[in-house]
Design a protein around this motif. Structure first.
Motif, mmCIF file in Angstrom:
data_model
loop_
_atom_site.group_PDB
_atom_site.id
_atom_site.type_symbol
_atom_site.label_atom_id
_atom_site.label_comp_id
_atom_site.label_asym_id
_atom_site.label_seq_id
_atom_site.Cartn_x
_atom_site.Cartn_y
_atom_site.Cartn_z
ATOM 1 N N SER A 138 0.829 -1.204 0.000
ATOM 2 C CA SER A 138 0.000 0.000 0.000
ATOM 3 C C SER A 138 0.867 1.260 0.000
ATOM 4 C CB SER A 138 -0.925 -0.002 1.223
ATOM 5 O OG SER A 138 -1.671 1.197 1.292
ATOM 6 N N ALA A 139 1.916 1.253 0.817
ATOM 7 C CA ALA A 139 2.812 2.414 0.902
ATOM 8 C C ALA A 139 3.507 2.646 -0.434
ATOM 9 C CB ALA A 139 3.842 2.196 2.000
ATOM 10 N N PHE A 140 4.014 1.568 -1.032
ATOM 11 C CA PHE A 140 4.721 1.708 -2.307
ATOM 12 C C PHE A 140 3.771 2.181 -3.411
ATOM 13 C CE2 PHE A 140 8.211 -1.624 -1.181
ATOM 14 C CZ PHE A 140 8.717 -0.744 -0.231
ATOM 15 N N TRP A 141 2.534 1.722 -3.355
ATOM 16 C CA TRP A 141 1.558 2.132 -4.369
ATOM 17 C C TRP A 141 1.295 3.631 -4.280
ATOM 18 C CZ3 TRP A 141 -3.411 4.239 -4.300
ATOM 19 C CH2 TRP A 141 -4.106 4.225 -5.527
ATOM 20 N N HIS A 142 1.083 4.133 -3.062
ATOM 21 C CA HIS A 142 0.822 5.558 -2.883
ATOM 22 C C HIS A 142 2.034 6.397 -3.304
ATOM 23 C CE1 HIS A 142 -3.113 5.366 -1.064
ATOM 24 N NE2 HIS A 142 -2.705 4.508 -0.144
ATOM 25 N N LEU A 143 3.232 5.949 -2.920
ATOM 26 C CA LEU A 143 4.429 6.716 -3.252
ATOM 27 C C LEU A 143 4.760 6.629 -4.733
ATOM 28 C CD1 LEU A 143 6.636 5.774 -0.168
ATOM 29 C CD2 LEU A 143 5.634 8.008 -0.659
#
Length: 220
Positions: free
Chosen positions: A19-24
Motif C-alpha cells: 500500500s505504501a509503495f503504491w501511494h508513493l
C-alpha cells in the motif's frame, strides 16, 4: 450508481508495504500523509512504523524533497507563500523547518500575483471596490498583503490614470441599477450610497447622477 470499494485490511506487513509503495509510486507524500493512508489498511502501529522507516531508508520517502516539489508545483499555479506554508503545515511539515526554507526562498511572488491580476483584469484597478475584489482574489491564492499592494501598483502602471474615465464608469453603473431619472431625494441618496460603496468619490457620484439624468432626458 457506483460506490468506492471498501478498503481491504492488510493481512500482514507485506500488505501495508504494498500500500505504501503504491501511494508513493503515484506521487511524493509527506511522512504524515503516508502514515494516514497506510493506517487505513491496519491499526498495527509496529507495521506502520517499520514500513515508514523502510521508505525513508530506500529513499522513497523524503520530506525535504517533498517540500521542494510541493513548493515548485504550487508556485507554478500562482499560489503565494502564505497558502503554500499553510498547505504544507497541514501535511505535517514542521513550522520551524518551513520558516527556514522560505527565508532562503528567492522566488518572486509579486510577479506571480501580477500575472494573476493581468489575466483577470484588463483595466486599471482604480476604485476601492475593484481594489477590494482584487485583494480578496489574491488573498484566496495565498499572497500576503505586501505582495498584493505591490502587484496592484505594478498592474496599474500599465493603465495610466488618464485613461480611466471615472465619471463614465459611474454613469454606466447607474444605468445598470436605475431605469428612470434619479430625481427624488430618496433615490438620490440611494444612488450616492451605491456609487460610494463602489469606490467613487462624493463629487464623482454627484456628477454621475447629473449626467445620468441628462442622458435620461435626451432619451425621452
Amino acid at each position: 450508481m457506483s460506490f468506492n470499494n471498501p478498503i481491504k485490511p492488510a493481512k500482514d506487513i507485506d500488505g501495508v508495504r504494498r500500500s505504501a509503495f503504491w501511494h508513493l509510486g503515484r506521487r511524493d507524500h509527506s511522512e504524515k500523509e503516508l502514515r494516514e493512508k497506510i493506517s487505513r489498511k491496519t491499526d498495527n502501529q509496529q507495521w506502520i512504523d517499520t514500513v515508514v522507516s523502510e521508505c525513508f531508508e530506500y529513499g522513497y520517502l523524503d520530506d525535504a524533497r517533498f517540500v521542494e516539489n510541493f513548493i515548485r508545483s504550487s508556485q507554478n499555479k500562482g499560489f503565494g507563500s502564505t497558502r503554500i506554508k499553510r498547505d504544507l503545515q497541514r501535511k505535517g511539515i514542521d513550522v520551524n523547518y518551513l520558516a527556514q526554507v522560505f527565508e532562503d526562498d528567492p522566488h518572486d511572488y509579486i510577479s506571480d500575483a501580477l500575472a494573476l491580476l493581468s489575466a483577470k483584469y484588463k483595466q486599471r484597478i482604480a476604485n476601492q471596490h475593484l481594489k477590494q475584489k482584487a485583494m480578496i482574489f489574491l488573498q484566496g491564492k495565498g499572497h500576503n498583503f505586501d505582495d498584493i499592494f505591490k502587484a496592484i501598483d505594478e498592474h496599474n502602471e500599465a493603465y495610466p490614470d488618464d485613461d480611466c474615465d471615472h465619471l463614465s464608469e459611474a454613469v454606466v453603473l447607474l444605468s445598470r441599477k436605475f431605469k428612470t431619472a434619479i430625481i427624488e431625494r430618496k433615490a438620490q441618496d440611494k444612488a450616492m450610497r451605491f456609487l460610494i460603496s463602489r469606490g467613487h468619490t462624493f463629487h464623482i457620484a454627484l456628477d454621475a447622477i447629473k449626467a445620468f439624468n441628462e442622458n435620461m432626458d435626451e432619451e425621452e
